[in-house]
Scaffold this motif. Structure first.
Motif, PDB file in Angstrom:
ATOM      1  N   LYS A 188      29.947  30.968 -44.962  1.00 51.00           N
ATOM      2  CA  LYS A 188      28.865  29.714 -44.206  1.00 51.00           C
ATOM      3  C   LYS A 188      29.915  29.833 -42.779  1.00 51.00           C
ATOM      4  O   LYS A 188      31.065  30.567 -42.925  1.00 51.00           O
ATOM      5  CB  LYS A 188      30.793  28.641 -44.371  1.00 51.00           C
ATOM      6  CG  LYS A 188      30.506  27.879 -45.522  1.00 51.00           C
ATOM      7  CD  LYS A 188      31.634  26.354 -46.041  1.00 51.00           C
ATOM      8  CE  LYS A 188      32.816  26.880 -45.918  1.00 51.00           C
ATOM      9  NZ  LYS A 188      34.472  25.630 -46.260  1.00 51.00           N
ATOM     10  N   ASP A 189      28.910  29.486 -41.845  1.00 52.15           N
ATOM     11  CA  ASP A 189      29.001  29.781 -40.058  1.00 52.15           C
ATOM     12  C   ASP A 189      30.216  29.115 -39.667  1.00 52.15           C
ATOM     13  O   ASP A 189      30.991  29.318 -38.129  1.00 52.15           O
ATOM     14  CB  ASP A 189      28.065  29.724 -39.595  1.00 52.15           C
ATOM     15  CG  ASP A 189      27.104  30.819 -40.025  1.00 52.15           C
ATOM     16  OD1 ASP A 189      28.088  32.189 -40.508  1.00 52.15           O
ATOM     17  OD2 ASP A 189      26.168  30.778 -39.871  1.00 52.15           O
ATOM     18  N   LYS A 190      30.220  27.526 -40.682  1.00 52.43           N
ATOM     19  CA  LYS A 190      31.389  26.849 -39.931  1.00 52.43           C
ATOM     20  C   LYS A 190      32.718  26.620 -40.906  1.00 52.43           C
ATOM     21  O   LYS A 190      32.654  26.387 -41.805  1.00 52.43           O
ATOM     22  CB  LYS A 190      31.168  25.391 -39.395  1.00 52.43           C
ATOM     23  CG  LYS A 190      29.535  25.711 -38.568  1.00 52.43           C
ATOM     24  CD  LYS A 190      29.013  24.297 -38.916  1.00 52.43           C
ATOM     25  CE  LYS A 190      28.071  24.082 -37.563  1.00 52.43           C
ATOM     26  NZ  LYS A 190      27.045  23.008 -37.590  1.00 52.43           N
ATOM     27  N   ASN A 244      29.020  32.420 -34.151  1.00 49.96           N
ATOM     28  CA  ASN A 244      28.076  33.291 -33.459  1.00 49.96           C
ATOM     29  C   ASN A 244      27.844  34.973 -33.859  1.00 49.96           C
ATOM     30  O   ASN A 244      28.531  34.966 -33.147  1.00 49.96           O
ATOM     31  CB  ASN A 244      27.987  32.840 -32.926  1.00 49.96           C
ATOM     32  CG  ASN A 244      26.494  32.925 -31.591  1.00 49.96           C
ATOM     33  OD1 ASN A 244      25.322  33.586 -32.085  1.00 49.96           O
ATOM     34  ND2 ASN A 244      25.905  32.716 -31.021  1.00 49.96           N
ATOM     35  N   HIS A 292      36.482  33.401 -43.003  1.00 50.90           N
ATOM     36  CA  HIS A 292      35.398  34.140 -43.058  1.00 50.90           C
ATOM     37  C   HIS A 292      34.548  34.751 -43.944  1.00 50.90           C
ATOM     38  O   HIS A 292      34.779  34.875 -44.512  1.00 50.90           O
ATOM     39  CB  HIS A 292      34.330  34.213 -41.687  1.00 50.90           C
ATOM     40  CG  HIS A 292      32.833  34.025 -42.307  1.00 50.90           C
ATOM     41  ND1 HIS A 292      32.182  35.630 -42.393  1.00 50.90           N
ATOM     42  CD2 HIS A 292      31.920  33.323 -42.266  1.00 50.90           C
ATOM     43  CE1 HIS A 292      30.926  35.251 -42.723  1.00 50.90           C
ATOM     44  NE2 HIS A 292      30.884  33.913 -42.240  1.00 50.90           N
ATOM     45  N   GLU A 343      36.949  22.849 -35.773  1.00 56.16           N
ATOM     46  CA  GLU A 343      36.204  23.087 -36.089  1.00 56.16           C
ATOM     47  C   GLU A 343      35.948  24.690 -35.363  1.00 56.16           C
ATOM     48  O   GLU A 343      35.509  24.469 -34.482  1.00 56.16           O
ATOM     49  CB  GLU A 343      34.891  21.552 -36.246  1.00 56.16           C
ATOM     50  CG  GLU A 343      33.339  23.205 -37.720  1.00 56.16           C
ATOM     51  CD  GLU A 343      32.613  21.351 -36.749  1.00 56.16           C
ATOM     52  OE1 GLU A 343      31.685  21.706 -37.931  1.00 56.16           O
ATOM     53  OE2 GLU A 343      32.190  20.430 -36.067  1.00 56.16           O
ATOM     54  N   CYS A 344      35.384  25.753 -35.534  1.00 59.36           N
ATOM     55  CA  CYS A 344      35.504  26.913 -35.926  1.00 59.36           C
ATOM     56  C   CYS A 344      33.864  27.474 -36.099  1.00 59.36           C
ATOM     57  O   CYS A 344      33.443  27.132 -37.361  1.00 59.36           O
ATOM     58  CB  CYS A 344      36.301  28.028 -36.123  1.00 59.36           C
ATOM     59  SG  CYS A 344      37.985  27.888 -35.675  1.00 59.36           S
ATOM     60  N   ILE A 345      32.947  27.487 -35.240  1.00 60.55           N
ATOM     61  CA  ILE A 345      32.002  27.964 -35.550  1.00 60.55           C
ATOM     62  C   ILE A 345      31.025  29.277 -35.155  1.00 60.55           C
ATOM     63  O   ILE A 345      31.045  29.635 -33.754  1.00 60.55           O
ATOM     64  CB  ILE A 345      30.856  26.962 -34.609  1.00 60.55           C
ATOM     65  CG1 ILE A 345      30.930  25.612 -34.638  1.00 60.55           C
ATOM     66  CG2 ILE A 345      29.452  27.766 -34.637  1.00 60.55           C
ATOM     67  CD1 ILE A 345      30.126  24.679 -33.869  1.00 60.55           C
TER      68      ILE A 345
END
Length: 102
Positions: A58-60, A78, A51, A74-76
């Motif tokens: 992008k947050d995903k 927070n 990231h 998929e990595c989200i």
């Protein structure tokens, strides 16, 4: 253990019909894990790194575990509590019951 990772090639994204943000493999032979089959925790460690490098805000992010059984995870991200959630398809490989006596 050792995590080997890199940015994806264009052919990887075309093969899976999804934008992949990073590829990885994880090895831990001293613990009896010759190669992780896609548990998800290495991607949780790698998502913040990729990231910061090239995710364009992008947050995903999507990580591809390239082991024999591998998978897309998929990595989200927070940012509020500095955690990473993961989403992916799973396969049950072991079921069990633990009894704790007095």
């Amino acid at each position: 253990g050792i995590i080997v990772c890199c940015s994806p090639s264009a052919s990887i994204s075309e093969q899976f019909n999804i934008d992949v943000d990073f590829r990885s493999r994880y090895f831990q032979p001293r613990a009896g894990v010759n190669e992780d089959v896609a548990s998800g925790w290495p991607q949780c460690a790698l998502a913040p790194y990729f990231h910061s490098k090239n995710a364009n805000g992008k947050d995903k992010l999507v990580g591809l575990q390239q082991s024999e059984r591998g998978g897309l995870i998929e990595c989200i991200l927070n940012k509020d509590d500095e955690s990473v959630g993961i989403v992916g398809l799973t396969v049950t490989t072991l079921k069990g019951l633990t009894l704790i006596g007095e």
